[in-house]
Design a protein around this motif. Structure first.
Motif, PDB file in Angstrom:
ATOM      1  N   ARG A   1      -1.227   7.737  -1.096  1.00 33.92           N
ATOM      2  CA  ARG A   1      -1.783   6.479  -0.686  1.00 33.92           C
ATOM      3  C   ARG A   1      -3.225   6.219  -1.174  1.00 33.92           C
ATOM      4  O   ARG A   1      -3.482   5.116  -1.685  1.00 33.92           O
ATOM      5  CB  ARG A   1      -2.148   6.492   0.985  1.00 33.92           C
ATOM      6  CG  ARG A   1      -0.689   6.480   1.566  1.00 33.92           C
ATOM      7  CD  ARG A   1      -1.062   6.102   3.365  1.00 33.92           C
ATOM      8  NE  ARG A   1      -1.858   7.173   3.998  1.00 33.92           N
ATOM      9  CZ  ARG A   1      -1.382   8.128   4.383  1.00 33.92           C
ATOM     10  NH1 ARG A   1      -0.170   8.524   4.309  1.00 33.92           N
ATOM     11  NH2 ARG A   1      -2.151   9.150   5.230  1.00 33.92           N
TER      12      ARG A   1
ATOM     13  N   TYR B   1      -3.882   3.014  -3.616  1.00 35.45           N
ATOM     14  CA  TYR B   1      -4.989   2.186  -3.183  1.00 35.45           C
ATOM     15  C   TYR B   1      -6.155   1.892  -4.173  1.00 35.45           C
ATOM     16  O   TYR B   1      -6.207   0.878  -4.414  1.00 35.45           O
ATOM     17  CB  TYR B   1      -5.689   2.754  -1.771  1.00 35.45           C
ATOM     18  CG  TYR B   1      -6.599   1.634  -1.372  1.00 35.45           C
ATOM     19  CD1 TYR B   1      -6.269   0.608  -0.657  1.00 35.45           C
ATOM     20  CD2 TYR B   1      -8.031   1.959  -1.515  1.00 35.45           C
ATOM     21  CE1 TYR B   1      -7.623  -0.181  -0.096  1.00 35.45           C
ATOM     22  CE2 TYR B   1      -9.284   1.193  -0.849  1.00 35.45           C
ATOM     23  CZ  TYR B   1      -8.754   0.099  -0.414  1.00 35.45           C
ATOM     24  OH  TYR B   1      -9.711  -0.751   0.102  1.00 35.45           O
TER      25      TYR B   1
ATOM     26  N   GLY C   1      -2.607  -0.813  -5.568  1.00 35.65           N
ATOM     27  CA  GLY C   1      -1.415  -0.660  -4.904  1.00 35.65           C
ATOM     28  C   GLY C   1      -0.172  -0.344  -5.747  1.00 35.65           C
ATOM     29  O   GLY C   1       0.893   0.120  -5.360  1.00 35.65           O
TER      30      GLY C   1
ATOM     31  N   GLY D   1      -4.312  -3.189  -2.356  1.00 39.60           N
ATOM     32  CA  GLY D   1      -5.031  -2.080  -2.737  1.00 39.60           C
ATOM     33  C   GLY D   1      -6.639  -2.718  -3.473  1.00 39.60           C
ATOM     34  O   GLY D   1      -6.867  -3.815  -3.046  1.00 39.60           O
TER      35      GLY D   1
END
Ligand code: PLP
Length: 398
Positions: free
Chosen positions: A206, A210, A214, A233
């Protein structure tokens, strides 16, 4: 501290390799880059150094905190507990994800006081950020026990303590994740830069997505442009030049710490002559990153008087109780709720209601400790002349 004291041929060689390829971006350009991935290698070697499975490089230590909190799912409606003695970045990042910082006391380690931490936990607490200030570890065993009992994840702000450890386990590896900074005054530096380390692969994925708008980083025939996204993101990507310098600096980290320990011991010997002096509690002296020597005088008046003489003799120490960047009662913009947002966010709700208000007197235990505290930064290179000057100043102060 800081790592630029030992910049040399190693950093130049690493940078030259990047410039020779012309690829400054950490992703893509497979043919031009000829197998050179500096940021990726910096991540791998930093993770290995910390004894964890994964590391994510980002643009700064502040970005590292923000990316970590975002990946942990912290946001509006949440509280995050940290300490009232830290750099402003720690709580800027908490506000930036929409959460509210809650400040706890420090103890004689100058780091998070476990007893007060437990007092400050509420049903809204979504994360705890102990900060390993000035190179020495927080009481991670007690902090983790409290956090685990309440089921709250811990993010260690390790910006000031790369290489520090408790019983051989590196700071940054106790909690769910740990963040680092490579800004110009840190133990190792890339000018600007940061890192997050974790053993949690899903959390790391993640973070990785991010910090790169993204991008899911799943190989596909369309290349980077064809990658998918699972959530929104932002851009906190580190450059290859920073990764290159980071590799050279990381290779020097243990040597830097060794020099600092030697210099800190020499400074401590000198400072111990002061009548009534005592020293900060360092949990594991073998795990001290040794970038600062922190000592206490019996009371605030003595600390100020001693420091006056030290300064008059060319060897003034830092009096953090008056430091406007690191100490809660001196953060006037936080206390006043100053923000650029017309709505008053993050101090006010969108409807104008006050969201949070900070009281300068809220941390009396920290004040009683900080008021007596003097600090010398420990250089990597300490000349005999400088040590002699400090010794003379201390003699005068005695
Ligand atoms: C330096 C520092 C940061 C922020 O790092 P930057 O790289 O300057 O953004 C965060 N927390 C602490 C405790 C720091 O000392």
């Amino acid at each position: 501290m800081p790592g630029f004291e030992v910049f040399g041929a190693e950093e130049k060689k690493e940078i030259a390799e990047v410039l020779d390829t012309g690829v400054l971006f950490r992703y893509e350009f497979p043919s031009e880059r000829r197998g050179i991935y500096k940021v990726r290698r910096f991540e791998e070697e930093f993770a290995r150094y910390c004894g964890v499975g994964h590391a994510q490089a980002v643009t700064s230590g502040t970005a590292a905190l923000k990316v970590a909190l975002a990946a942990m799912g912290v946001g509006p409606g949440d509280e995050v507990i940290t300490q009232g003695f830290t750099f402003v970045a720690t709580w800027e990042a908490i506000f930036d994800v929409g959460a509210v910082p809650v400040f706890a006391e420090v103890d004689d380690t100058l780091n998070l006081d476990p007893a007060d931490l437990e007092e400050k936990i509420t049903p809204r607490t979504r994360a705890i950020i102990p900060v390993h200030m000035m190179g020495a570890p927080a009481r991670m065993e007690e902090i983790m026990a409290i956090a685990d009992r309440h089921g709250i994840p811990v993010l260690e702000d390790t910006a000031q303590a790369p290489g520090a450890a408790i019983n051989g386990r590196k700071c940054g590896s106790f909690g769910l994740c740990g963040t680092f900074s490579f800004d110009p005054v840190k133990t190792i530096t890339t000018g600007e830069g940061g890192m997050i380390v974790t053993d949690d692969e899903a959390l790391w994925r993640r973070m990785s997505e991010y910090q790169d708008h993204g991008h899911d980083h799943v190989p596909n025939p369309g290349g980077r442009g064809g990658e998918g996204r699972s959530f929104i993101g932002f851009n906190y990507r580190m450059m290859e030049l920073q990764g290159a310098i980071g590799l050279a600096q990381l290779a020097k980290l243990d040597g830097i710490i060794e020099s600092q320990r030697r210099n800190k011991a020499a400074l401590r010997q000198v400072v111990s002559q002061l009548p009534g002096v005592s020293f900060r509690t360092v949990l594991d002296p073998d795990g001290d990153n040794a970038s600062f020597l922190a000592f206490f005088l019996p009371d605030a008046a003595a600390a100020l008087k001693v420091n006056e003489t030290l300064a008059a003799n060319g060897a003034g120490a830092v009096y953090f109780a008056n430091n406007t960047w690191h100490y809660y009662p001196k953060w006037e913009h936080l206390l006043a709720g100053s923000t650029l947002a017309k709505s008053g966010w993050p101090f006010k709700e969108a409807d104008g209601r006050r969201r949070v208000q900070y009281d300068p007197q809220a941390l009396p235990k920290s004040a009683a400790i900080m008021d007596r505290l003097l600090v010398y930064p420990v250089p990597i290179k300490l000349s005999d002349e400088r040590l002699e000057q400090i010794a003379e100043a201390v003699k005068a102060a005695c």
